[in-house]
Design an enzyme around this catalytic site. Structure first.
Site, PDB file in Angstrom:
ATOM      1  N   HIS A 244     -13.096  21.576  33.822  1.00 33.35           N
ATOM      2  CA  HIS A 244     -14.666  21.005  33.432  1.00 33.35           C
ATOM      3  C   HIS A 244     -15.304  20.598  34.703  1.00 33.35           C
ATOM      4  O   HIS A 244     -15.924  19.162  34.596  1.00 33.35           O
ATOM      5  CB  HIS A 244     -14.389  20.002  32.182  1.00 33.35           C
TER       6      HIS A 244
ATOM      7  N   HIS B  74     -11.583  15.256  29.660  1.00 28.52           N
ATOM      8  CA  HIS B  74     -11.981  16.681  30.161  1.00 28.52           C
ATOM      9  C   HIS B  74     -12.608  16.439  31.491  1.00 28.52           C
ATOM     10  O   HIS B  74     -12.579  17.527  32.412  1.00 28.52           O
ATOM     11  CB  HIS B  74     -12.594  17.480  29.234  1.00 28.52           C
TER      12      HIS B  74
ATOM     13  N   LEU C  58     -11.059  13.486  22.242  1.00 23.33           N
ATOM     14  CA  LEU C  58     -11.959  12.541  22.265  1.00 23.33           C
ATOM     15  C   LEU C  58     -12.190  11.569  20.944  1.00 23.33           C
ATOM     16  O   LEU C  58     -11.660  11.713  19.899  1.00 23.33           O
ATOM     17  CB  LEU C  58     -13.378  13.369  22.313  1.00 23.33           C
TER      18      LEU C  58
ATOM     19  N   LYS D 121     -25.635  17.633  33.261  1.00 23.44           N
ATOM     20  CA  LYS D 121     -24.652  18.287  33.480  1.00 23.44           C
ATOM     21  C   LYS D 121     -24.803  19.289  34.486  1.00 23.44           C
ATOM     22  O   LYS D 121     -25.739  19.973  34.647  1.00 23.44           O
ATOM     23  CB  LYS D 121     -24.289  19.170  31.978  1.00 23.44           C
TER      24      LYS D 121
ATOM     25  N   GLU E 258      -8.244   2.213  10.624  1.00 18.42           N
ATOM     26  CA  GLU E 258      -6.767   2.546  11.044  1.00 18.42           C
ATOM     27  C   GLU E 258      -6.807   3.150  12.248  1.00 18.42           C
ATOM     28  O   GLU E 258      -5.736   2.992  13.350  1.00 18.42           O
ATOM     29  CB  GLU E 258      -5.939   3.328  10.270  1.00 18.42           C
TER      30      GLU E 258
ATOM     31  N   PHE F 187      -2.086   5.395   4.611  1.00 20.71           N
ATOM     32  CA  PHE F 187      -3.414   5.113   5.571  1.00 20.71           C
ATOM     33  C   PHE F 187      -3.041   5.520   6.915  1.00 20.71           C
ATOM     34  O   PHE F 187      -4.224   5.758   7.724  1.00 20.71           O
ATOM     35  CB  PHE F 187      -4.003   3.816   5.252  1.00 20.71           C
TER      36      PHE F 187
ATOM     37  N   ASP G 176      -0.708   2.576  -9.095  1.00 18.19           N
ATOM     38  CA  ASP G 176      -1.898   2.582  -8.359  1.00 18.19           C
ATOM     39  C   ASP G 176      -2.206   4.148  -8.238  1.00 18.19           C
ATOM     40  O   ASP G 176      -3.303   4.393  -8.054  1.00 18.19           O
ATOM     41  CB  ASP G 176      -1.601   2.099  -6.876  1.00 18.19           C
TER      42      ASP G 176
END
Length: 613
Positions: free
Chosen positions: A33, A73, A121, A242, A359, A384, A416
């Site tokens: 990249h 990258h 990412l 870029k 989380e 979770f 639950d």
């Protein structure tokens, strides 16, 4: 030319050197990249010259700043930086992406100057939060710099990190956002509207600075402003192009992840190959982190024959582990009263991190804390944890040591309903590289395994149960990783039942029923699901010729598959049956749930009889 002008000229030259090297290594590898690296070259040149405090000869020194390439990258840029500081040479640089090279397509800790693997990412900034918090907990003056891409700001995990960093007041954290406008297949959401990013990030409580990312003076001022901030994190939002510096590539779509077609021409256009050396500023402190003394471990104990939940055994043991080891820290996903980490939080509030219902940030925080030498435990409902699976996957790639605890596992939680039931967690955690999966059946076992995890390398996972189960083990029993407990056995056993967790007492009850009918069976508590006690399982298969597994989990990837892997192709003529949760549970009481799923004592008895028929 004045001193300032000379410095600016030097920064421009260094940036061009970084661009040239990014183009060269990508061309040599035939992949990479380069354009994503070229956009951020001025930013990283500015950071190297005067703002990054780092001893490259001693990369693990506590006082070193940390640099995380969240946009992993752009690894050609990172490796070009390593050449510029003398950490690697030209020959090493040109091994980029070759088999066996530590200069991988995306950075990993195979390089000593890389703390965590990136490339998925949205993870670098959450981990940076944990790093910055870990440095502050240890009294280090080090700063954490995270290079982010504008494309990854579409990831929700980035905004979890922006919220957490501001809430924690991490003035030692700086996100450098490379706003180069183009993603993989087209423009990013806000293109070059740096104010759109600044407004949103600023709303979280960050100090934001918008700059031209190709203006060395502006970059230098922004980095200096970040260093002056002590009470809140800073985001430098830099407008860049870029492929900067090469007319055929600059701000052109369709070049993401591709080497430049006329790379030699591009190198000439960028001014040719350079070999300038950068002297990076030394760490602000070279003192190692002051560590507290370990003290004897005093685990809780539960009398045999009483009832207790394994989550209670975990919670009380975690507090004991924290008393014994001052390096232990705990992160929780705003369910501390349920996971039972509340006991630790009350005893050691300075070493407890509330990550709220985020989380991904919870695991990112744990990973970052580990890079600073802390011993993190992370806990939430088992269900979770699936949200954070990619963070766990990347933590495994990083070789990070983590202790993960999933409570409220399986249908046995009761009313639950399925949204709260961890039914896929064993499969998820078993699949991770170098992972250890532990599933205790009683509180004493849970307490011992909680303590054991502190010294287990890699990612270890403890699965705990909401409801109370019978205490069957004495407090002085030991439970090594990779072991099992054979609870019932005789020379005349006609079948072996392999269970774990909540199904162990159900298996014992079924064995009693079968024995009354004149059928002796072996019962194995496979508390170590990975690594499994394969020797005990194979011996049981050889002795009885029949294996019945029972688990409060989906039939794919859990205990049954682990046992099948151990037996298949090794012990001939074995009849095998898995009992697991096949249907979609609803709301019902715990006993009703086990019966409905076909994993209670009655179902085990029936399945054993059919297997023996």
């Amino acid at each position: 030319m004045g001193v300032i002008d000379e410095r600016i000229s030097g920064l421009e030259e260094l940036a061009q050197q970084l661009r040239v090297d990014a183009v060269r290594v990508s061309a040599q590898a035939g992949s990479g990249h380069p354009t994503s690296s070229m956009s951020a070259a001025d930013l990283m040149a500015g950071l190297l010259e005067g703002h990054l405090h780092y001893d490259f000869a001693h990369p693990h020194r506590a006082g070193n700043d940390r640099l995380v390439f969240s946009k992993g990258h752009a690894s050609p840029l990172l490796y070009a930086m390593l050449r510029a500081v003398g950490a690697i040479d030209e020959e090493h640089l040109m091994t980029y992406r070759r088999l066996g090279s530590d200069l991988e397509g995306h950075p990993t800790p195979r390089l000593p100057w890389v703390d965590v693997a990136t490339g998925s990412l949205g993870q670098g900034l959450p981990i940076g939060v944990g790093m910055a918090l870990g440095a502050r907990l240890g009294g280090s003056p080090a700063r954490v710099w995270v290079l982010c891409g504008d494309g990854e700001l579409a990831e929700g995990s980035m905004w979890e990190a922006f919220a957490a960093a501001a809430d924690l007041g991490l003035g030692n954290l700086c996100a450098i956002v490379d706003v180069n406008r183009l993603g993989q297949r087209g423009p990013t959401r806000y293109e070059w509207d740096t104010t759109a990013y600044a407004t949103r990030i600023g709303c979280f409580g960050w100090h934001t600075v918008e700059i031209d990312g190709h203006d060395p003076a502006a970059i230098d001022q922004a980095l200096a402003a970040a260093e002056e901030e002590h009470s809140r994190p800073t985001a430098i939002i830099a407008r860049t192009r870029k492929g900067k510096g090469v007319a055929a590539a600059e701000d052109k779509e369709g070049l993401h992840g591709k080497p430049l077609q006329e790379s030699e021409k591009a190198v000439v256009e960028l001014g040719g190959v350079r070999s300038a050396h950068v002297e990076v500023s030394p760490p602000r402190s070279t003192e190692p982190r002051q560590r507290g003394e370990r003290s004897p471990l005093n685990l809780p104990s539960y009398p045999v024959g009483t009832m207790a939940a394994t989550r209670d055994g975990f919670g009380e043991a975690l507090k004991a582990v924290g008393e014994a080891d001052p390096d232990v820290v705990v992160v929780d996903g705003e369910v501390a009263d349920s996971t039972r980490t509340a006991a630790f939080a009350e005893a050691f509030p300075n070493r407890f991190v509330e990550c709220y219902i985020a989380e991904q940030q919870m695991i990112g925080t744990a990973v970052g804390l580990r890079t600073q030498g802390w011993v993190p435990y992370a806990a939430t409902f088992a269900a979770f944890l699936t949200r954070a699976h990619d963070f766990l996957r990347m933590a495994a790639i990083s070789g990070t040591d983590l202790r993960i605890v999933g409570s409220h596992a399986g249908v046995s939680i009761g009313r639950d309903g399925p949204s709260q039931m961890g039914l896929e967690d064993l499969a998820m955690m078993r699949a991770l590289w170098r992972s250890v999966v532990l599933y205790p059946c009683d509180a004493n076992q849970a307490a011992h395994l909680t303590a054991t995890m502190a010294d287990v390398p890699g990612i270890s996972y403890l699965r705990t149960t909401r409801g109370e189960t019978p205490v069957i083990y004495r407090p002085d029993e030991t439970f090594p990783v990779g072991g099992s407990k054979t609870l019932l056995s005789s020379p005349h056993d006609r079948l072996a039942i392999v269970a774990a967790g909540v199904t162990v007492p159900e298996a014992l009850s079924a064995a009693e029923r079968l024995l009354k009918d004149g059928v002796p069976v072996r019962v194995i508590d496979a508390y170590s699901v990975k690594p499994l006690d394969a020797a005990a399982v194979r011996q049981a298969a050889a002795d009885t010729g029949r294996i019945l597994t029972v688990e409060d989990h989906r039939p794919v990837g859990g205990l049954g598959d682990a046992v099948l892997d151990a037996v298949a192709g090794r012990i001939p003529d074995v009849r095998f049956k898995k009992l697991a949760v096949h249907g979609m549970p609803g709301s019902a009481g715990p006993a009703e749930q086990l019966a409905s799923a076909g994993i209670d004592a009655a179902a085990i008895t029936h399945a054993a009889q059919r297997l023996l028929a």
